[in-house]
Design an enzyme around this catalytic site. Structure first.
Site, PDB file in Angstrom:
ATOM      1  N   HIS A 158       0.823  -1.217   0.000  1.00 32.59           N
ATOM      2  CA  HIS A 158       0.000   0.000   0.000  1.00 32.59           C
ATOM      3  C   HIS A 158       0.854   1.263   0.000  1.00 32.59           C
ATOM      4  CE1 HIS A 158      -3.601  -2.373   1.882  1.00 32.59           C
ATOM      5  NE2 HIS A 158      -3.256  -2.806   0.684  1.00 32.59           N
ATOM      6  N   HIS A 199      -1.210 -11.021  -5.018  1.00 33.83           N
ATOM      7  CA  HIS A 199       0.209 -10.714  -4.839  1.00 33.83           C
ATOM      8  C   HIS A 199       1.108 -11.761  -5.490  1.00 33.83           C
ATOM      9  CE1 HIS A 199      -0.920  -7.488  -2.217  1.00 33.83           C
ATOM     10  NE2 HIS A 199      -1.488  -8.297  -1.337  1.00 33.83           N
ATOM     11  N   ASP A 228      -3.160  -2.851  -5.357  1.00 33.94           N
ATOM     12  CA  ASP A 228      -2.148  -3.869  -5.064  1.00 33.94           C
ATOM     13  C   ASP A 228      -1.211  -4.086  -6.252  1.00 33.94           C
ATOM     14  OD1 ASP A 228      -2.989  -4.322  -2.481  1.00 33.94           O
ATOM     15  OD2 ASP A 228      -4.210  -6.072  -2.973  1.00 33.94           O
TER      16      ASP A 228
END
Length: 322
Positions: A82, A267, A244
């Site tokens: 973030h 991710h 993300d």
């Protein structure tokens, strides 16, 4: 290429919060850095000396619940995506990120508090030309039903993200973004992390997500939204996945010039695609912007975010950035 110099923060700025997994208090300090430094995490508050790790794809040690960075001695900092998204999204090239705990503070679950901190610190242009990683040919990765790719895109950086969750309040969503500071601030920064109550309960039982709450996450039960604030965007979940992506791909070390597309990603997929790109030395090159006269930028809102336009794109050096 639009004439552009590298940027850094004008001053240091401090944020405090809790780690989303540990629930422990943590203090983060964003600060200026020299040209060509990129983003450098500095872990303080240790028994021994401070530990530094550069934000690079090669420094990723885990991607299960967040992006974790470390070195040969182990993890240095978790949940880096973030703050990295905020720095890259707002057009910062070089910064230090000091943190006195093992996690970046989750804040409200979005990048908006980090954008506000960048606004307080201010942004200044530096003497060196901005450098980019230009994607020269497509690179693709598949994990089961998940798919991700980076491909050439001459207009700057674009993300095209699709998600598909078996939940009536989420379902199938898509969001596309051509990245610049204005679009990041307006369309992406406020999108929060999200999850289902049954999954949060499992994480709690395993010792994770101890700092997660309705104040820093969008939480659903089986058929409804539990968060009292409601949604900030109708498609907030897809927008957070774009957030993300921006943070995970900041680990390229330089701004990307290319299009990233993902379907049912996360991710792990983001890191795999970036790693595949960097491993193929024919798939990218580093380019430099031609310089315009230096000027000081007082606030983040004034930053010109390195979007490609007309002009000459000059190769800077062979692809040797991890």
């Amino acid at each position: 290429m639009k004439f552009s110099r590298q940027t850094t923060l004008r001053s240091r700025v401090t944020l405090t919060g809790v780690g989303v997994h540990s629930g422990a208090p943590v203090t983060l300090v964003l600060g200026p850095a020299d040209t060509n430094s990129g983003f450098v995490f500095i872990r303080t508050g240790l028994d021994g000396p401070d530990r530094e790790v550069r934000a690079a794809a090669s420094a990723v040690t885990a991607t299960a619940f967040a992006t974790v960075l470390g070195d040969r001695d182990g993890a240095v900092v978790s949940t880096a995506e973030h703050v990295l998204a905020a720095l890259r999204g707002m057009g910062i090239d070089n910064a230090t990120i000091e943190v006195d705990g093992p996690e970046i503070p989750i804040m409200d679950g979005s990048a908006a508090p980090f954008v506000a901190a960048i606004d307080r610190a201010g942004i200044v242009q530096q003497s060196a030309p901005r450098r980019y990683i230009e994607v020269l040919k497509p690179v693709q990765v598949e994990f089961g039903q998940s798919f991700g790719e980076l491909r050439p895109y001459a207009a700057g950086f674009r993300a095209e993200v699709e998600i598909d969750f078996a939940h009536p309040m989420i379902g199938r969503q898509a969001f596309n973004l051509d990245l610049d500071p204005d679009s990041f601030r307006r369309d992406i920064a406020r999108a929060r992390t999200f999850g289902c109550m049954k999954d949060v309960a499992k994480l709690w039982g395993a010792g994770y997500a101890l700092g997660a709450s309705f104040d820093n996450s969008v939480v659903f039960d089986d058929d409804r939204l539990l968060s009292t604030e409601g949604l900030r965007y109708a498609d907030e979940c897809a927008r957070h996945k774009v957030l993300d992506v921006i943070g995970d791909l900041a680990l390229a070390g330089l701004p990307l010039v290319g299009l990233y597309r993902s379907v049912r990603g996360g991710h792990k997929l983001n890191h795999a695609v970036l790693t595949a790109l960097m491993a193929d030395r024919h798939a990218w090159r580093v380019v430099e912007a031609e310089l315009e006269p230096a000027r000081r930028v007082r606030t983040a809102a004034e930053v010109v975010g390195g979007i490609l336009g007309g002009g000459i794109v000059a190769p800077a050096f062979a692809p040797d950035v991890s």
